[in-house]
Enzyme design. Structure first.
Site, PDB file in Angstrom:
ATOM      1  N   LYS A 118       0.780  -1.145   0.001  1.00 16.58           N
ATOM      2  CA  LYS A 118      -0.023   0.003  -0.041  1.00 16.58           C
ATOM      3  C   LYS A 118       1.078   1.272   0.085  1.00 16.58           C
ATOM      4  O   LYS A 118       1.502   1.464   0.921  1.00 16.58           O
ATOM      5  CB  LYS A 118      -1.003   0.058   1.224  1.00 16.58           C
ATOM      6  N   LYS A 132      -4.552   5.416   3.766  1.00 17.21           N
ATOM      7  CA  LYS A 132      -4.949   4.990   5.021  1.00 17.21           C
ATOM      8  C   LYS A 132      -3.742   4.878   5.947  1.00 17.21           C
ATOM      9  O   LYS A 132      -4.157   5.276   7.391  1.00 17.21           O
ATOM     10  CB  LYS A 132      -5.654   3.859   5.040  1.00 17.21           C
TER      11      LYS A 132
END
Length: 318
Positions: free
Chosen positions: A100, A183
């Protein structure tokens, strides 16, 4: 199915363990000289997982690429371009990016980096909540696989699902990648709140974080609703609250003054998001505050106070 895992850190070693435990043949590759690979070769364990004898370990990239019918990549996001550029040939198997982040120098999504390096190779992303410590302990979770090819998305999700991980089909690669990367930045902010004893503000952080990232995703051609799924909001528990979260812990250590040597992808991602904020004309106040602290050395208390004491506005426009 034969599954290659490129990487030898905690998530990569879990992926090899997971592939094997799900009935697939697994091979794990680590770069020559890698301390983590050397440890796995010596003991078959690394503090997160214990790999069974039938998981092959190698530092030969050609062997790893030739082995897999699917190739999972789990390395630091900023190392992706260098790894792909070192491939001896373009693989025929689909690549699944199990990390990510955004490329800090360019702001590119990782699937875009892959396309630049390898051309039209099939590529998907595997994101969502979960830590190796929980999975190895038998605690299940749900995750997402997404790609620009819905047939590939469904084939991978169906093939890789098990009683431990249920995969959902993603339908918005742009939103999924942006949400998954961002996030980690929100996780850094959550850790700073923990460091100041302001955990009660995490509810506001979650609502505002998802809202600002949804606006960015839409501007980039994705869907706002994707950010409220498993790639971003659904991953908040594992990132903003879990003791295993590297990004949350990194933010907390920034306040306490403790050293923190683990990889926290959110630091580089915050830099990338500032680039995207300017390019797409989207205000990202949480990401900007985090970047000010970690990139420019701003005093954290002032950055957070300014963030939560912004001018009053409608809740819809958080």
């Amino acid at each position: 199915m034969k599954i290659t895992v490129l990487g030898s850190g905690r998530w990569a070693s879990f992926l090899a363990w997971y592939a094997n435990s799900s009935g697939h043949d697994a091979l794990l590759w680590g770069r020559p000289g890698s301390k983590s690979l050397r440890r796995l070769k010596a003991s078959r364990a690394n503090g997160y997982v214990e790999l069974p004898p039938d998981v092959e370990l190698t530092d030969e990239l050609g062997r790893a690429l030739a082995f897999g019918e699917v190739i999972l990549i789990a390395i630091g996001a900023q190392q992706l371009r260098a790894l792909l550029s070192s491939f001896p040939e373009t693989p025929k198997a689909p690549l699944v990016l199990c990390m990510k982040g955004l490329e800090s120098d360019t702001g590119l999504r990782l699937s875009e980096v892959t396309a630049q390096c390898l051309g039209d190779v099939p590529v998907a992303v595997w994101v969502g909540p979960g830590h190796p410590q929980d999975f190895v302990g038998g605690i299940p979770n749900c995750m997402v696989i997404d790609s620009a090819d819905q047939t590939l998305t469904r084939d991978l999700a169906d093939s890789l699902s098990s009683g431990l991980i249920r995969f959902y089909y993603g339908e918005d690669l742009v939103g999924t990648e942006i949400g998954a990367a961002a996030k980690n930045v929100v996780g850094l902010a959550a850790g700073m709140l923990d460091g100041f004893g302001l955990t009660s503000l995490k509810g506001v952080l979650m609502a505002r974080g998802a809202r600002e990232i949804s606006r960015l995703a839409a501007k980039m051609g994705g869907r706002e609703i994707t950010i409220y799924g498993l790639c971003h909001l659904g991953d908040y528990q594992a990132t903003l609250f879990s003791p295993y979260s590297h990004n949350r812990r990194c933010g907390e250590c920034r306040i306490s003054g403790e050293p923190y040597d683990e990889l926290a992808e959110g630091v580089a991602t915050a830099r990338s998001l500032m680039r995207l904020s300017e390019t797409h004309g989207v205000d990202l106040p949480i990401c900007a505050a985090v970047n000010d602290v970690f990139e420019h050395g701003r005093e954290p208390r002032g950055a957070l106070a300014e963030l939560f004491l912004r001018s009053t506005k409608s809740e819809f426009y958080l």
